[in-house]
Motif scaffolding. Structure first.
Motif, PDB file in Angstrom:
ATOM      1  N   TRP A 217      42.725  38.559  16.775  1.00 56.78           N
ATOM      2  CA  TRP A 217      42.125  39.018  15.665  1.00 56.78           C
ATOM      3  C   TRP A 217      43.471  37.999  14.791  1.00 56.78           C
ATOM      4  O   TRP A 217      44.910  37.993  14.519  1.00 56.78           O
ATOM      5  N   PRO A 218      43.403  37.012  13.698  1.00 57.85           N
ATOM      6  CA  PRO A 218      44.760  35.948  12.802  1.00 57.85           C
ATOM      7  C   PRO A 218      44.612  36.463  11.956  1.00 57.85           C
ATOM      8  O   PRO A 218      43.670  37.607  11.268  1.00 57.85           O
ATOM      9  N   GLU A 219      46.038  37.327  11.382  1.00 57.05           N
ATOM     10  CA  GLU A 219      46.113  38.156  10.718  1.00 57.05           C
ATOM     11  C   GLU A 219      45.502  37.324   8.624  1.00 57.05           C
ATOM     12  O   GLU A 219      44.905  38.044   8.113  1.00 57.05           O
ATOM     13  N   ILE A 220      45.420  36.101   8.883  1.00 60.71           N
ATOM     14  CA  ILE A 220      44.253  35.374   7.879  1.00 60.71           C
ATOM     15  C   ILE A 220      42.967  35.981   8.181  1.00 60.71           C
ATOM     16  O   ILE A 220      42.797  35.832   6.490  1.00 60.71           O
ATOM     17  N   ILE A 221      41.861  36.266   9.198  1.00 61.59           N
ATOM     18  CA  ILE A 221      41.570  37.100   8.575  1.00 61.59           C
ATOM     19  C   ILE A 221      40.515  38.311   8.752  1.00 61.59           C
ATOM     20  O   ILE A 221      39.742  38.821   9.248  1.00 61.59           O
ATOM     21  N   ARG A 222      41.897  39.007   9.468  1.00 61.14           N
ATOM     22  CA  ARG A 222      41.501  40.556   9.943  1.00 61.14           C
ATOM     23  C   ARG A 222      41.078  41.143   8.914  1.00 61.14           C
ATOM     24  O   ARG A 222      40.029  41.650   8.773  1.00 61.14           O
ATOM     25  N   ASN A 223      41.905  40.962   7.731  1.00 61.40           N
ATOM     26  CA  ASN A 223      42.078  41.836   6.054  1.00 61.40           C
ATOM     27  C   ASN A 223      40.077  41.972   6.095  1.00 61.40           C
ATOM     28  O   ASN A 223      39.330  42.948   5.801  1.00 61.40           O
ATOM     29  N   ASN A 224      39.631  40.365   5.673  1.00 64.25           N
ATOM     30  CA  ASN A 224      37.859  40.471   6.075  1.00 64.25           C
ATOM     31  C   ASN A 224      37.352  40.994   6.349  1.00 64.25           C
ATOM     32  O   ASN A 224      36.063  41.337   6.602  1.00 64.25           O
TER      33      ASN A 224
ATOM     34  N   GLU B 164      52.440  43.740   3.788  1.00 64.27           N
ATOM     35  CA  GLU B 164      51.374  42.599   3.542  1.00 64.27           C
ATOM     36  C   GLU B 164      50.535  43.194   3.963  1.00 64.27           C
ATOM     37  O   GLU B 164      49.127  43.512   3.893  1.00 64.27           O
ATOM     38  N   SER B 165      50.365  43.707   5.946  1.00 56.52           N
ATOM     39  CA  SER B 165      48.905  44.602   6.645  1.00 56.52           C
ATOM     40  C   SER B 165      49.265  45.488   6.002  1.00 56.52           C
ATOM     41  O   SER B 165      47.952  45.714   6.038  1.00 56.52           O
TER      42      SER B 165
END
Length: 683
Positions: A179-186, A246-247
């Motif tokens: 998963w790319p970091e940009i979409i992992r959180n959502n 941030e993660s």
């Protein structure tokens, strides 16, 4: 940069279209001269067909595919004979039309038959088997087993979805590093929110509070990196936030959302322990608190789990504000658990005493024991020592009495004709309710002596609301029984004399038919009669009363018509006897009493007529004059005596009336005069 031809070929490959005609390629090519000095106009894409061409199967291949579906279908007690021709037709449609992505096989419990449909079944209490494919994928005999997605859903469909998500999809999604970091959180946040809602949706109807525990890898955040004495909690929390990556911040944010959901669930459980909802009986109250106790125990075990404690320690290290609220709720949870355990203990003792209730046969002694136990619970329990909570128990006892009395009444037998026995049973239930109220007043009168600092301010109207309603319903049923005795076919109208007797009897049958039409409407709502929680019965009873009043008016008209033709005592007594069943109705009893007075007046007229006949002088032959006079007096005496005995015998089952005393005195005067005029026998 690829030219337009290459772009077009790439689009063609992606759409899985057949290769483009080479002659068409030449016509579609653009030259540099054409492009020079002008802007290229956008190419209009070819319109795709609305749907791909449907496959064509041989009969042998199609039969094999249908057989594959049958072999992969696993349902309880399924047999080869369950597959009908309609099932085969739907399965064939599934293969022949790729527009259908889903095929379902299930048992229709209402018809006890196997069903196949091209969608998810709305009602499948025994579960169903599904076959799934990607849109417009064409199955063949060779690729079916490799490409079909199939499985089974039992009767708890939501639970199946939850377990499939927890055990199959969630571990893959959370442990994947693609998963790319940009979409992992959502992605992870939405996944957790979905599972939280689904978990609550599955377990809440069971009466259980299930906490969703994420299986996400947790970061390590040490407390040593934070100076606890430096600054306020807000400053400490801000410093920790600045030191996190941030993660890790994203993970902490997701965990805080999950813990806030835990807090809401715990508050809902604790709120339910302080409610005093009106449960039906003492056994319902015991079942309610047993469920609460079991739910709190399960919740306590979940909070003690290592995974839960790890999440809480992590949030405590980062100074999350949710942790403080959570610890406060944990203390309340322990208190609620102790309270529920105490309530279950007391209610078990009270329910055992309620088992000894045998309403309406044995009432006073077991009810006294139950009420004394309620006073004991009121003085000893930390929960039921308030007026509102102890009132719940009193209402539950009232409901218990009503329920046992309700089970004692056989409504079907009562409405089918056993009116006399039904009336006796109903009066027994009314007496039971009165005895219960007397015992309640007697026991609660000593509350001030038992607990001087306690206030027994229980609302008696609320406690006896069910008792009073049930008593009124019993009186309604007694009224129906009385009407059944009067207008029912069990006690038929006797034979009515006179020339119009046949018409009168037909009129009586018409009254009976109208009554049973109204009674049939009562039978349709028989379950609502003794259900004190439903108010719709009041309208039905009011309608029944109105119909009975109309029948009463019809009977009054019948009585008036019959007695218009009554000319003598015999006819009057015969009519009263034929109509005697109507005397059970008060308004009709008054009418019959008036008609009974009318018969007595006819008897009085007969007496006066006989008295006058004695004074008339008839001319007889001298040889028979003496004997004719004696015969006349003897006939008059015997005629009056016969009428007298007839009236006295009728009075035994009809009753006396106001005119009876005067007429009997007049009868004695006339009979005495007859005796005085009789010649003495001389020899």
């Amino acid at each position: 940069m690829p030219n337009k031809k290459e772009q077009k070929m790439e689009k063609t490959k992606k759409a899985d279209k057949p290769p483009v005609d080479p002659h068409r390629e030449f016509l579609d090519m653009d030259t540099d001269e054409e492009d020079f000095g002008r802007q290229e106009s956008p190419e209009t894409e070819e319109e795709l067909p609305s749907e791909p061409i449907k496959p064509i199967y041989s009969e042998q291949d199609l039969n094999k595919l249908v057989e594959y579906v049958k072999n992969l279908t696993v349902l309880p007690s399924i047999k080869d004979s369950d597959w009908s021709q309609n099932c085969d037709t739907v399965i064939r449609e599934y293969f022949e039309n790729p527009a259908h992505a889903l095929l379902s096989v299930y048992f229709d419990t209402s018809e006890c038959a196997l069903r196949v449909q091209l969608s998810v079944p709305e009602e499948s209490h025994g579960g169903f088997v599904y076959f799934l494919r990607t849109p417009w994928h064409v199955f063949t005999v060779e690729n079916f087993h490799a490409t079909v997605v199939f499985g089974s859903i039992n009767r708890h469909a939501m639970m199946c979805v939850l377990k499939a998500m927890e055990n199959m999809y969630v571990p893959v999604a959370l442990n994947s590093s693609e998963w790319p970091e940009i979409i992992r959180n959502n992605l992870f946040r939405n996944l957790h929110n979905f599972l939280m809602c689904l978990t609550e949706r599955v377990y809440k109807p069971m009466g259980l509070t299930k906490l969703y525990i994420p299986r996400e890898k947790l970061p390590e955040v040490a407390t040593s990196s934070v100076d606890e004495k430096a600054g306020s909690p807000e400053e400490s929390r801000q410093r920790v936030s600045e030191e996190l990556s941030e993660s890790k911040k994203a993970i902490i944010e997701r965990l805080e959302g999950i813990v806030r959901c835990w807090i809401r669930q715990i508050r809902e459980v604790l709120a339910s322990t302080s409610t005093n909802e009106n449960r039906q009986t003492v056994f319902d109250e015991l079942q309610y608190w047993t469920a609460i106790y079991f739910d709190l125990c399960c919740l306590h075990d979940q909070l003690s789990h290592e995974e839960t404690q790890t999440i809480l320690r992590l949030l405590e290290n980062v100074r999350s504000p949710s942790v403080d609220s959570f610890h406060h709720l944990t203390v309340q949870l322990h208190e609620g658990l102790e309270q529920a355990a105490s309530n279950v203990t007391y209610l078990k003792v009270l329910s055992d005493a309620c088992n000894d209730l045998k309403c309406p046969d044995e009432v006073e002694e077991p009810v006294t024991k139950v009420m004394l136990l309620i006073l004991f619970i009121w003085t000893e329990s930390s929960f039921y020592n308030t007026s509102n909570n102890i009132e719940v128990l009193c209402r539950a006892v009232s409901a218990q009495v009503v329920q046992q009395c309700k089970e004692y009444v056989d409504l079907q037998a009562l409405l089918e004709g056993a009116a006399e026995n039904g009336t006796s049973v109903l009066r027994k239930c009314i007496s039971c309710c009165r005895t219960y109220r007397t015992v309640y007043d007697k026991v609660t009168s000593i509350t001030g002596t038992i607990k001087s600092n306690g206030d027994w301010s229980v609302n008696d109207l609320t406690v006896f609301n069910r008792i009073d309603t049930f008593t009124r319903r019993c009186y309604d049923l007694i009224e129906i029984c009385d009407a059944l005795i009067v207008f029912g076919r069990r006690n038929k109208v006797g034979m009515i004399g006179s020339a119009r007797g046949t018409q009168y009897e037909a009129y009586c049958r018409r009254i009976e038919d109208l009554f049973y039409e109204n009674l049939d409407e009562i039978k349709l709502v028989r379950d609502d009669i003794l259900d004190v929680t439903k108010c719709t019965w009041l309208d039905n009873m009011q309608k029944f009363r109105g119909s009975v009043m109309e029948l009463e008016n019809m009977v009054k008209t019948l009585i008036d018509r019959i007695f218009e033709e009554v000319q003598n005592v015999e006819e009057g007594v015969e009519a009263i006897y034929a109509l005697q069943r109507f005397k059970h109705r008060e308004s009709l009893r008054d009418v019959l009493s008036m008609k009974w007075v009318q018969v007595w007046k006819i008897f009085g007229k007969e007496i006066e007529s006989c008295s006058n006949s004695m004074t008339l002088r008839e001319v007889y032959h001298p040889l028979f004059q003496h004997h004719a006079k004696d015969a006349n007096l003897l006939c008059i005496a015997r005629y009056l005596e016969r009428l007298f005995h007839m009236m006295i015998d009728a009075s035994d089952w009809i009753g006396d009336c106001a005119a009876q005393k005067y007429i009997l005195e007049r009868y004695k005067q006339v009979t005495s005069a007859i005796d005085n005029k009789k010649p003495h026998d001389t020899f």
